[in-house]
Design an enzyme around this catalytic site. Structure first.
Site, PDB file in Angstrom:
ATOM      1  N   TYR A  54       0.829  -1.225   0.000  1.00  0.00           N
ATOM      2  CA  TYR A  54       0.000   0.000   0.000  1.00  0.00           C
ATOM      3  C   TYR A  54       0.855   1.264   0.000  1.00  0.00           C
ATOM      4  CZ  TYR A  54      -4.118  -2.871   0.312  1.00  0.00           C
ATOM      5  OH  TYR A  54      -5.091  -3.786   0.006  1.00  0.00           O
ATOM      6  N   HIS A 107     -14.604   0.873  -0.879  1.00  0.00           N
ATOM      7  CA  HIS A 107     -13.480   0.005  -0.484  1.00  0.00           C
ATOM      8  C   HIS A 107     -12.443   0.764   0.337  1.00  0.00           C
ATOM      9  CE1 HIS A 107     -14.411  -2.965  -3.990  1.00  0.00           C
ATOM     10  NE2 HIS A 107     -15.252  -3.071  -2.984  1.00  0.00           N
ATOM     11  N   CYS A 118      -8.520  -0.310  17.974  1.00  0.00           N
ATOM     12  CA  CYS A 118      -9.579   0.544  18.557  1.00  0.00           C
ATOM     13  C   CYS A 118     -10.445   1.214  17.501  1.00  0.00           C
ATOM     14  CB  CYS A 118      -8.932   1.621  19.444  1.00  0.00           C
ATOM     15  SG  CYS A 118      -8.106   2.936  18.506  1.00  0.00           S
ATOM     16  N   GLY A 173     -15.284   1.669 -16.004  1.00  0.00           N
ATOM     17  CA  GLY A 173     -13.951   1.136 -15.704  1.00  0.00           C
ATOM     18  C   GLY A 173     -13.938   0.056 -14.645  1.00  0.00           C
ATOM     19  N   SER A 175     -14.614  -4.300 -13.955  1.00  0.00           N
ATOM     20  CA  SER A 175     -14.733  -5.593 -14.648  1.00  0.00           C
ATOM     21  C   SER A 175     -15.981  -6.372 -14.246  1.00  0.00           C
ATOM     22  CB  SER A 175     -13.499  -6.464 -14.337  1.00  0.00           C
ATOM     23  OG  SER A 175     -13.454  -6.704 -12.926  1.00  0.00           O
ATOM     24  N   LEU A 200     -13.413  -0.322 -21.253  1.00  0.00           N
ATOM     25  CA  LEU A 200     -12.521  -0.620 -22.395  1.00  0.00           C
ATOM     26  C   LEU A 200     -13.053  -1.822 -23.183  1.00  0.00           C
ATOM     27  CD1 LEU A 200      -9.981   0.671 -23.445  1.00  0.00           C
ATOM     28  CD2 LEU A 200      -8.617  -0.951 -22.137  1.00  0.00           C
TER      29      LEU A 200
END
Ligand code: APR
Length: 233
Positions: A54, A107, A118, A173, A175, A200
């Site tokens: 990340y 998300h 916590c 955009g 899937s 796409l």
């Protein structure tokens, strides 16, 4: 009374800003095992690897810039007479940096941190470390505030309400490979909305859409938004 529009975006809208998608050739899930970096079990096993994954995506996000597609959605939000609800599966902040408001990050967000002990949330530093103490409870269990596989996406009640009141649902955009987001088109259609997929290529749930506009989001989204905003004849 202008239509209520619900828009769902996925990694494809950030692809032309240089942020990786997941399932395209060379996508993130072909470089990393999602079990290791996008599940609570993976985080428990090796928090350092998860933070590395990340931290790299956060660096990419900070170096990226929104494109005309992000800007067009912000323009639509500003000028459309009805309600425009912008839901994204993406954890980047390109919609906000293009001027969009009240973006629903189902998300989570790379720019936010969460304490697994916590549940305190705060703005994430550029680099997160596995043993950094939570600013609130000092437990060394800080994680990115993103939703991993097996966890419950955020804002689902608000999303369900918006879908039930939509006259138009547009997926851009994505899937259609991951639920519950892949099921939003069916929920919107159930409520009587017209459904459009801008992508796409045809997604895994293409058959559920009324209309398909195929090609790159940076070109097709502005064209679509401008058609919507054309002064009514
Ligand atoms: N313009 C429009 N669409 C594009 C572009 C582009 N320039 N580039 C790629 N796409 C499309 C691809 O055709 C594909 O259908 O974007 C979609 C990206 O699909 P995924 O990589 O599966 O991304 P997404 O649908 O957002 O994944 C959903 O899966 O891994 C989880 O949490 C993660 O939010 C993510 C979720």
């Amino acid at each position: 009374m202008a239509d209520n529009i619900v828009i769902l975006t996925g990694a494809g809208i950030s692809a032309e800003s240089g942020l990786g998608t997941f399932r395209d050739a060379g996508g993130l899930w072909s470089q990393y095992d999602l079990e290791d970096v996008a599940t609570p079990e993976g985080f428990a096993r090796d928090p350092g690897l998860v933070h590395e994954f990340y931290n790299a995506r956060r660096a990419n996000m900070l170096a990226a810039r929104p494109h005309a597609g992000h800007e067009a959605l912000a323009r639509l939000q500003r000028h459309w007479p009805g309600r425009v609800t912008l839901i994204t599966q993406n954890i980047d902040d390109l919609h906000e940096r293009a001027g969009a408001r009240d973006v629903i990050h189902m998300h989570g967000e790379l720019s936010r941190a969460l304490c697994a002990a916590c549940e305190h949330r705060w703005d994430a530093p550029a680099e997160m470390q596995p043993d950094a103490p939570c600013p609130q409870c000092a437990a060394p269990q800080t994680r990115p505030d993103v939703v991993w596989f097996g966890e419950i996406p955020y804002h689902m009640e608000r999303i369900g309400k918006a879908l039930s009141e939509a006259q138009l649902f547009v997926a851009i955009g994505t899937s259609g490979a991951v639920y519950p987001a892949a099921g939003f088109v069916a929920e919107a259609a159930q409520a009587g909305a017209r459904t459009i997929e801008i992508n796409l290529e045809r997604s895994e749930v293409a058959g559920l859409f009324d209309e398909h506009i195929l090609g790159p989001a940076s070109q097709l989204v502005p064209e679509w938004a401008d058609r919507m905003l054309e002064p009514r004849r």
